[in-house]
Motif scaffolding. Structure first.
Motif, short mmCIF file in Angstrom:
data_model
loop_
_atom_site.label_atom_id
_atom_site.label_comp_id
_atom_site.label_asym_id
_atom_site.label_seq_id
_atom_site.Cartn_x
_atom_site.Cartn_y
_atom_site.Cartn_z
N LYS A 28 4.75 2.36 4.95
CA LYS A 28 3.59 1.51 4.74
C LYS A 28 3.03 1.70 3.33
CE LYS A 28 2.15 1.16 9.57
NZ LYS A 28 1.14 1.55 10.59
N ALA A 29 3.10 2.92 2.81
CA ALA A 29 2.63 3.16 1.45
C ALA A 29 3.47 2.38 0.44
CB ALA A 29 2.67 4.65 1.13
N LEU A 30 4.79 2.35 0.65
CA LEU A 30 5.65 1.55 -0.23
C LEU A 30 5.29 0.07 -0.11
CD1 LEU A 30 7.95 1.00 -2.17
CD2 LEU A 30 9.55 1.21 -0.25
N THR A 31 5.05 -0.38 1.12
CA THR A 31 4.66 -1.78 1.31
C THR A 31 3.39 -2.09 0.54
OG1 THR A 31 5.62 -1.78 3.55
CG2 THR A 31 4.07 -3.54 3.02
N VAL A 32 2.39 -1.23 0.66
CA VAL A 32 1.11 -1.42 -0.02
C VAL A 32 1.29 -1.44 -1.53
CG1 VAL A 32 -1.11 -0.30 -0.52
CG2 VAL A 32 -0.32 -0.53 1.85
N VAL A 33 2.06 -0.49 -2.04
CA VAL A 33 2.31 -0.42 -3.48
C VAL A 33 2.99 -1.70 -3.96
CG1 VAL A 33 3.77 0.74 -5.20
CG2 VAL A 33 2.36 2.10 -3.64
N THR A 78 9.92 -4.27 4.43
CA THR A 78 10.11 -3.08 3.61
C THR A 78 11.04 -2.08 4.26
OG1 THR A 78 7.84 -3.34 2.81
CG2 THR A 78 8.90 -1.22 2.39
N LYS A 79 11.91 -1.49 3.44
CA LYS A 79 12.74 -0.37 3.87
C LYS A 79 12.57 0.75 2.86
CE LYS A 79 14.22 -2.68 7.33
NZ LYS A 79 13.64 -2.41 8.66
N CYS A 80 12.26 1.94 3.36
CA CYS A 80 11.93 3.06 2.49
C CYS A 80 12.82 4.26 2.82
CB CYS A 80 10.46 3.42 2.65
SG CYS A 80 9.88 4.72 1.56
N ILE A 139 6.23 -20.79 1.46
CA ILE A 139 6.48 -19.49 2.07
C ILE A 139 7.45 -18.74 1.16
CG2 ILE A 139 7.48 -18.23 4.02
CD1 ILE A 139 6.72 -20.56 5.82
N THR A 140 7.10 -17.51 0.83
CA THR A 140 8.00 -16.64 0.08
C THR A 140 8.21 -15.37 0.89
OG1 THR A 140 7.17 -17.48 -2.03
CG2 THR A 140 8.45 -15.44 -2.09
N VAL A 141 9.46 -15.05 1.15
CA VAL A 141 9.82 -13.83 1.87
C VAL A 141 10.31 -12.81 0.86
CG1 VAL A 141 11.35 -12.80 3.59
CG2 VAL A 141 10.41 -15.10 3.98
N HIS A 142 9.70 -11.64 0.89
CA HIS A 142 10.03 -10.57 -0.05
C HIS A 142 10.73 -9.43 0.69
CE1 HIS A 142 7.19 -12.23 -3.13
NE2 HIS A 142 6.52 -12.60 -2.05
N PHE A 143 11.93 -9.10 0.28
CA PHE A 143 12.61 -7.90 0.79
C PHE A 143 12.34 -6.78 -0.21
CE2 PHE A 143 15.38 -11.42 2.37
CZ PHE A 143 15.10 -11.26 3.72
N VAL A 144 11.69 -5.72 0.26
CA VAL A 144 11.23 -4.63 -0.61
C VAL A 144 11.89 -3.33 -0.18
CG1 VAL A 144 9.22 -3.25 -1.28
CG2 VAL A 144 8.99 -5.73 -1.01
N GLY A 145 12.50 -2.63 -1.12
CA GLY A 145 13.11 -1.35 -0.79
C GLY A 145 13.27 -0.46 -2.00
N ASN A 146 13.08 0.85 -1.81
CA ASN A 146 13.36 1.79 -2.89
C ASN A 146 14.84 2.18 -2.83
OD1 ASN A 146 13.14 3.28 -0.53
ND2 ASN A 146 11.95 4.96 -1.46
N THR A 147 15.66 1.15 -2.77
CA THR A 147 17.11 1.27 -2.58
C THR A 147 17.80 0.28 -3.51
OG1 THR A 147 17.08 -0.48 -0.90
CG2 THR A 147 16.80 1.78 -0.12
#
Length: 201
Positions: A28-33, A78-80, A139-147
């Motif tokens: 969730k912290a990565l999502t928020v950031v 998000t995937k962290c 609509i914009t879908v964002h895939f977020v990952g520290n990967t």
């Protein structure tokens, strides 16, 4: 390709966000950031966008951008990972179909299918359905990952599935892209000689 400098820049931001907001976990912290940086909003607004939990249909956050007459719905998944050694793994594709299904139900205004989501997401969806009545809604879908990013074939697959919708976009934000928001770029010093003639500078 992302390196340890990229990892450290983003990880320090995640850690600081965790320290300031004990109710968050690491994902969730990565999502928020990410939401804060991508949408250019403050951390409190980004926290308010969180929808992660049971029955979230793959949506970890949903933010409606109505600034300057915009009608833009932004959905984040998000995937962290926990350490740098795993950051070279590709963003997992296992849940993108779940999120694609949510987008289909949103655009189809399928209230029955959307009724089983968690309370956080339900409130956001109610607002999103109102926005989708507007002619300029997107609509914009964002895939977020520290990967590493999604593999190309998976990104192309989901883009192709929604290609007939001109107002739906999919974006990938991997470690390399996210770190650019936070890594300190040092400008090299330039040493030059300037010649002046009389009083002409």
């Amino acid at each position: 390709m992302a390196n340890s400098f990229d990892w450290n820049a983003l990880d320090q931001k995640i850690t600081a966000t965790l320290m300031d907001n004990e109710e968050l976990d690491r994902t969730k912290a990565l999502t928020v950031v990410a939401v804060s940086a991508i949408m250019e909003i403050d951390i409190d607004e980004a926290i308010d966008a969180i929808t992660d939990g049971g029955n979230d249909r793959g949506a970890d956050a949903l933010f409606i951008d109505d600034r300057d007459t915009r009608k833009d719905i932004h959905i984040f998944q998000t995937k962290c990972v926990g350490d740098f050694s795993k950051s070279k793994n590709h963003f997992p594709s296992s849940e993108i179909d779940k999120l694609a299904s949510l987008v289909t139900d949103l655009t189809g205004h399928d209230s029955d299918a959307l009724g089983s989501v968690n309370d956080l997401l339900k409130a956001k969806i109610a607002d999103a359905l109102e926005i989708l009545k507007e002619s300029n809604a997107t609509i914009t879908v964002h895939f977020v990952g520290n990967t590493a990013p999604l593999i190309d074939t998976e990104m192309k697959r989901i883009q192709t599935a929604f290609s007939r919708y001109k107002a739906i976009e999919f974006r990938m934000h991997d470690l390399d892209a996210l770190s650019d928001f936070f890594i300190e770029k040092k400008t090299p010093a330039l040493v030059r000689e300037i010649t002046v003639i009389d009083t002409n500078f």
